[in-house]
Write a protein that holds these residues in place. Sequence first.
Motif, PDB file in Angstrom:
ATOM      1  N   ASP A 416      19.378 -16.961  -9.881  1.00 57.01           N
ATOM      2  CA  ASP A 416      18.341 -17.325  -9.596  1.00 57.01           C
ATOM      3  C   ASP A 416      17.060 -16.743  -8.968  1.00 57.01           C
ATOM      4  O   ASP A 416      17.139 -16.730  -7.846  1.00 57.01           O
ATOM      5  N   ARG A 417      17.435 -15.245  -8.940  1.00 52.53           N
ATOM      6  CA  ARG A 417      16.444 -14.185  -8.825  1.00 52.53           C
ATOM      7  C   ARG A 417      15.673 -13.596  -9.302  1.00 52.53           C
ATOM      8  O   ARG A 417      15.934 -13.318 -10.635  1.00 52.53           O
ATOM      9  N   GLY A 418      14.784 -12.601  -9.218  1.00 56.32           N
ATOM     10  CA  GLY A 418      13.627 -11.950  -9.889  1.00 56.32           C
ATOM     11  C   GLY A 418      12.484 -12.717 -11.153  1.00 56.32           C
ATOM     12  O   GLY A 418      12.203 -12.269 -11.928  1.00 56.32           O
ATOM     13  N   VAL A 419      12.210 -14.537 -10.828  1.00 58.36           N
ATOM     14  CA  VAL A 419      11.345 -14.701 -10.891  1.00 58.36           C
ATOM     15  C   VAL A 419      10.770 -15.695 -10.435  1.00 58.36           C
ATOM     16  O   VAL A 419      11.398 -15.937  -9.668  1.00 58.36           O
ATOM     17  N   ILE A 420       9.373 -15.928 -10.277  1.00 53.91           N
ATOM     18  CA  ILE A 420       9.126 -17.154  -9.747  1.00 53.91           C
ATOM     19  C   ILE A 420       9.057 -18.658 -10.816  1.00 53.91           C
ATOM     20  O   ILE A 420       8.312 -18.663 -11.589  1.00 53.91           O
ATOM     21  N   GLU A 421       9.879 -19.461 -10.078  1.00 55.68           N
ATOM     22  CA  GLU A 421       9.866 -20.469 -10.774  1.00 55.68           C
ATOM     23  C   GLU A 421      10.499 -21.743 -10.047  1.00 55.68           C
ATOM     24  O   GLU A 421      11.550 -21.165  -8.485  1.00 55.68           O
ATOM     25  N   ALA A 422      10.897 -22.898 -10.155  1.00 51.69           N
ATOM     26  CA  ALA A 422      11.297 -23.906  -9.465  1.00 51.69           C
ATOM     27  C   ALA A 422      12.249 -23.696  -9.161  1.00 51.69           C
ATOM     28  O   ALA A 422      13.127 -23.836 -10.365  1.00 51.69           O
ATOM     29  N   GLY A 423      13.528 -23.632  -7.755  1.00 54.86           N
ATOM     30  CA  GLY A 423      14.071 -23.802  -8.056  1.00 54.86           C
ATOM     31  C   GLY A 423      14.402 -22.162  -7.819  1.00 54.86           C
ATOM     32  O   GLY A 423      16.223 -22.026  -7.537  1.00 54.86           O
ATOM     33  N   ALA A 424      14.682 -21.444  -7.963  1.00 49.68           N
ATOM     34  CA  ALA A 424      14.235 -19.992  -7.962  1.00 49.68           C
ATOM     35  C   ALA A 424      14.349 -19.485  -6.013  1.00 49.68           C
ATOM     36  O   ALA A 424      14.438 -20.556  -5.038  1.00 49.68           O
ATOM     37  N   TYR A 425      15.163 -18.884  -5.805  1.00 47.90           N
ATOM     38  CA  TYR A 425      15.078 -18.013  -4.544  1.00 47.90           C
ATOM     39  C   TYR A 425      13.753 -17.369  -3.932  1.00 47.90           C
ATOM     40  O   TYR A 425      13.434 -16.540  -4.931  1.00 47.90           O
ATOM     41  N   ALA A 426      13.362 -17.572  -2.810  1.00 46.93           N
ATOM     42  CA  ALA A 426      11.939 -17.425  -2.741  1.00 46.93           C
ATOM     43  C   ALA A 426      12.188 -15.849  -2.281  1.00 46.93           C
ATOM     44  O   ALA A 426      11.931 -16.213  -0.421  1.00 46.93           O
ATOM     45  N   ASP A 427      12.700 -14.841  -2.739  1.00 47.74           N
ATOM     46  CA  ASP A 427      12.048 -13.512  -2.292  1.00 47.74           C
ATOM     47  C   ASP A 427      10.839 -12.941  -3.540  1.00 47.74           C
ATOM     48  O   ASP A 427      10.925 -13.074  -4.770  1.00 47.74           O
ATOM     49  N   LEU A 428       9.954 -13.043  -2.498  1.00 46.91           N
ATOM     50  CA  LEU A 428       8.450 -12.724  -3.098  1.00 46.91           C
ATOM     51  C   LEU A 428       8.376 -11.582  -2.268  1.00 46.91           C
ATOM     52  O   LEU A 428       8.070 -11.213  -1.301  1.00 46.91           O
ATOM     53  N   VAL A 429       7.199 -11.252  -3.047  1.00 50.57           N
ATOM     54  CA  VAL A 429       5.936 -10.168  -1.845  1.00 50.57           C
ATOM     55  C   VAL A 429       4.428 -10.869  -3.800  1.00 50.57           C
ATOM     56  O   VAL A 429       4.602 -10.819  -3.846  1.00 50.57           O
ATOM     57  N   LEU A 430       3.952  -9.628  -1.706  1.00 49.86           N
ATOM     58  CA  LEU A 430       2.115 -10.235  -1.894  1.00 49.86           C
ATOM     59  C   LEU A 430       1.404  -9.275  -1.477  1.00 49.86           C
ATOM     60  O   LEU A 430       1.425  -8.558  -0.894  1.00 49.86           O
ATOM     61  N   PHE A 431       0.772  -8.420  -2.583  1.00 50.22           N
ATOM     62  CA  PHE A 431      -0.055  -7.762  -3.272  1.00 50.22           C
ATOM     63  C   PHE A 431      -1.378  -7.650  -3.950  1.00 50.22           C
ATOM     64  O   PHE A 431      -1.651  -8.470  -4.366  1.00 50.22           O
ATOM     65  N   ASP A 432      -1.793  -6.141  -3.390  1.00 50.28           N
ATOM     66  CA  ASP A 432      -3.426  -6.663  -3.426  1.00 50.28           C
ATOM     67  C   ASP A 432      -2.907  -5.780  -4.486  1.00 50.28           C
ATOM     68  O   ASP A 432      -2.935  -4.411  -5.164  1.00 50.28           O
ATOM     69  N   PRO A 433      -3.482  -6.534  -6.030  1.00 50.15           N
ATOM     70  CA  PRO A 433      -3.229  -5.479  -7.555  1.00 50.15           C
ATOM     71  C   PRO A 433      -4.454  -4.011  -6.689  1.00 50.15           C
ATOM     72  O   PRO A 433      -4.244  -3.205  -8.292  1.00 50.15           O
ATOM     73  N   GLU A 434      -5.615  -4.411  -6.609  1.00 49.62           N
ATOM     74  CA  GLU A 434      -6.542  -3.436  -6.661  1.00 49.62           C
ATOM     75  C   GLU A 434      -6.742  -2.212  -5.650  1.00 49.62           C
ATOM     76  O   GLU A 434      -7.139  -1.222  -5.579  1.00 49.62           O
ATOM     77  N   THR A 435      -5.911  -2.216  -4.691  1.00 49.46           N
ATOM     78  CA  THR A 435      -5.375  -1.280  -3.002  1.00 49.46           C
ATOM     79  C   THR A 435      -4.328  -1.025  -3.595  1.00 49.46           C
ATOM     80  O   THR A 435      -3.805   0.442  -2.905  1.00 49.46           O
ATOM     81  N   ILE A 436      -2.869  -1.340  -3.860  1.00 48.48           N
ATOM     82  CA  ILE A 436      -1.758  -0.739  -4.373  1.00 48.48           C
ATOM     83  C   ILE A 436      -1.237   0.316  -4.404  1.00 48.48           C
ATOM     84  O   ILE A 436      -1.802   0.882  -6.110  1.00 48.48           O
ATOM     85  N   ILE A 437      -0.795   1.061  -3.491  1.00 50.36           N
ATOM     86  CA  ILE A 437      -0.631   2.759  -4.183  1.00 50.36           C
ATOM     87  C   ILE A 437       0.444   3.361  -3.191  1.00 50.36           C
ATOM     88  O   ILE A 437       0.970   2.555  -2.068  1.00 50.36           O
ATOM     89  N   ASP A 438       1.328   4.369  -4.042  1.00 56.44           N
ATOM     90  CA  ASP A 438       1.869   4.737  -2.831  1.00 56.44           C
ATOM     91  C   ASP A 438       1.041   6.375  -2.135  1.00 56.44           C
ATOM     92  O   ASP A 438       0.490   6.822  -2.596  1.00 56.44           O
ATOM     93  N   THR A 439       1.800   6.296  -1.143  1.00 54.30           N
ATOM     94  CA  THR A 439       1.003   7.226   0.512  1.00 54.30           C
ATOM     95  C   THR A 439       1.855   8.741   0.210  1.00 54.30           C
ATOM     96  O   THR A 439       1.348   9.375   1.056  1.00 54.30           O
ATOM     97  N   GLY A 440       3.038   8.812   0.057  1.00 48.74           N
ATOM     98  CA  GLY A 440       4.110   9.767   0.909  1.00 48.74           C
ATOM     99  C   GLY A 440       4.021  10.608  -0.144  1.00 48.74           C
ATOM    100  O   GLY A 440       3.945  10.284  -1.498  1.00 48.74           O
ATOM    101  N   THR A 441       4.170  12.281   0.222  1.00 50.41           N
ATOM    102  CA  THR A 441       4.137  12.984  -0.516  1.00 50.41           C
ATOM    103  C   THR A 441       5.459  13.693   0.090  1.00 50.41           C
ATOM    104  O   THR A 441       5.901  13.170   0.743  1.00 50.41           O
ATOM    105  N   TYR A 442       5.480  14.698  -0.558  1.00 53.26           N
ATOM    106  CA  TYR A 442       6.567  15.735  -0.022  1.00 53.26           C
ATOM    107  C   TYR A 442       6.705  16.677   0.948  1.00 53.26           C
ATOM    108  O   TYR A 442       7.586  16.180   1.951  1.00 53.26           O
ATOM    109  N   MET A 443       5.486  16.556   1.446  1.00 57.35           N
ATOM    110  CA  MET A 443       5.228  16.876   2.836  1.00 57.35           C
ATOM    111  C   MET A 443       5.643  15.915   3.830  1.00 57.35           C
ATOM    112  O   MET A 443       6.278  16.099   5.004  1.00 57.35           O
ATOM    113  N   ASP A 444       5.030  14.490   3.517  1.00 59.24           N
ATOM    114  CA  ASP A 444       5.301  13.894   4.459  1.00 59.24           C
ATOM    115  C   ASP A 444       5.195  12.481   3.807  1.00 59.24           C
ATOM    116  O   ASP A 444       4.337  11.677   3.659  1.00 59.24           O
ATOM    117  N   PRO A 445       6.589  11.868   3.630  1.00 58.47           N
ATOM    118  CA  PRO A 445       7.031  11.012   2.882  1.00 58.47           C
ATOM    119  C   PRO A 445       7.262   9.837   3.298  1.00 58.47           C
ATOM    120  O   PRO A 445       7.475   8.555   3.039  1.00 58.47           O
TER     121      PRO A 445
END
Length: 480
Positions: A416-445
């Motif tokens: 009951d995890r890993g899907v959005i459907e009625a009855g599943a646990y509310a483990d959720l992430v809200l993100f902006d697909p236009e801006t989401i990005i990693d910002t960490g580097t090897y020197m500044d992780p």
Amino acid sequence: MEFRNVTIVDGTGAAPFVGDVVVEGDRIVEVSVSTPPADGPGQATGLVLAPGFIDVHTHDDVQLLSTPDMDFKTLQGVTSVVVGNCGFSAAPSYADLPMGPSFATMTDYFAALDNEPAAVNATVLVGHGSVRSAVMGFKENREATSDEMAAMSARVIEALDAGAIGISSGLAYEPGRYSGPDEMKQLVGLVADAGGIYTTHMRNEANGLLDSIDESIAVAETTGAPLQISHLKASDRSVWGEVVPALEKIEAARARGVDVMFDQYPYTRGSTFFDQVANSGAFEGQSEFGSLSPEEVLIASAPGRPEWEGRTLAQVADDEGVDTRTMIDRIVTELDRRCVVILDRMCEEDVQTVMSHPEMIVGSDGVYGGSRPHPRLHHTYPRILGHYVRELGLLELPRAVQAMTSAAAKRFGFHDRGVIEAGAYADLVLFDPETIIDTGTYMDPKTVPTGIEGVWVNGTLVVENGAITGERPGLALRHR
Ligand code: ZN
Ligand code: CU
């Protein structure tokens, strides 16, 4: 709680749709499609709501207890982790490892997780290396006796009874490398009988990659256990491109009914313990870790020696005015098993080949500690969604999310995890697909990824606008 007019990527791989999601308590109770007007109030927010990401390959066993806010995970959208990978788990023995306190039994470890909940959910593997080290010690370079096999079997059964999902091995590492295929087959057989999974950091990801795939598949084929090959990669210049025949071997096994899958982190550098690499002979020639030059080794964590962190082995040898061999010995003598390094090992083409495969699932393999941990610890998920999905178009958003959610949940028993459907646990992430990005580097992780707007675990908000809330609603999940 309600999400209105969000773009729902439900985790199954299905096409996104604009809709509403209603949460009550720890569960999703309603999912509906909406037809928002083109403009004005009620229009689509542009934000994506997805199931929380499941990190199937972590070394967070002790971090769940010592850094329970788990900000390095939740800030990248992760709501569940699998711990105990690469042969190392907090029970029955971590004493020989630098990761922190260990527990005599898996029952004790689960009790500790229950007493001090973390921000994320956890599923636990028992590590073969921890089992072997509890029974035989860390340095026994020989086969186990039948008494030792019986003692190891008892430890594995205890862990499974306590709720572990399966067993992991680290056959490139001490003490796993001292065990042969029969030892693994016997212990994995117990896991298979209990309906568990076998995950493996294979014996040799460099010039033994293809043989190691065969060895791993043979264990699965003999025992009937599902096989998860950890962090699939070709880990030396001499074998770049061999991910193609490696994937062919996996496909051939799948075609004859062996349940084989694999996971990946989205970087061309790996990270591991320096003493293991140094003792393997990687600086003298080919080894389990390939053949390494001092320039390819970056020090991530060196307790008591912050001046070494962020420097290559070549640079610290230079700093200290000694040759490389002397420096290697000095690090191992002074820091023993506590030095973590980053190794420049893979090529980008291979990373993309593995990532494009329809069975790939995602695991970060981050190792917490020091001033410069590998950036995968903080940035794996935003990097795939921002760099590989949006910038490169290597995979579609619904498929990438599926690899981080429902496919991972199915593989590691997150019901009951890993899907959005009625009855599943509310483990959720809200993100902006236009801006989401990693910002960490090897020197500044240790930076915060961009574009994660909110994260909920079991219906409770753990991240809001790039900061943790301090809530710790995670559960230790028991299997069977
Ligand atoms: Zn590993
Ligand atoms: Cu690992």
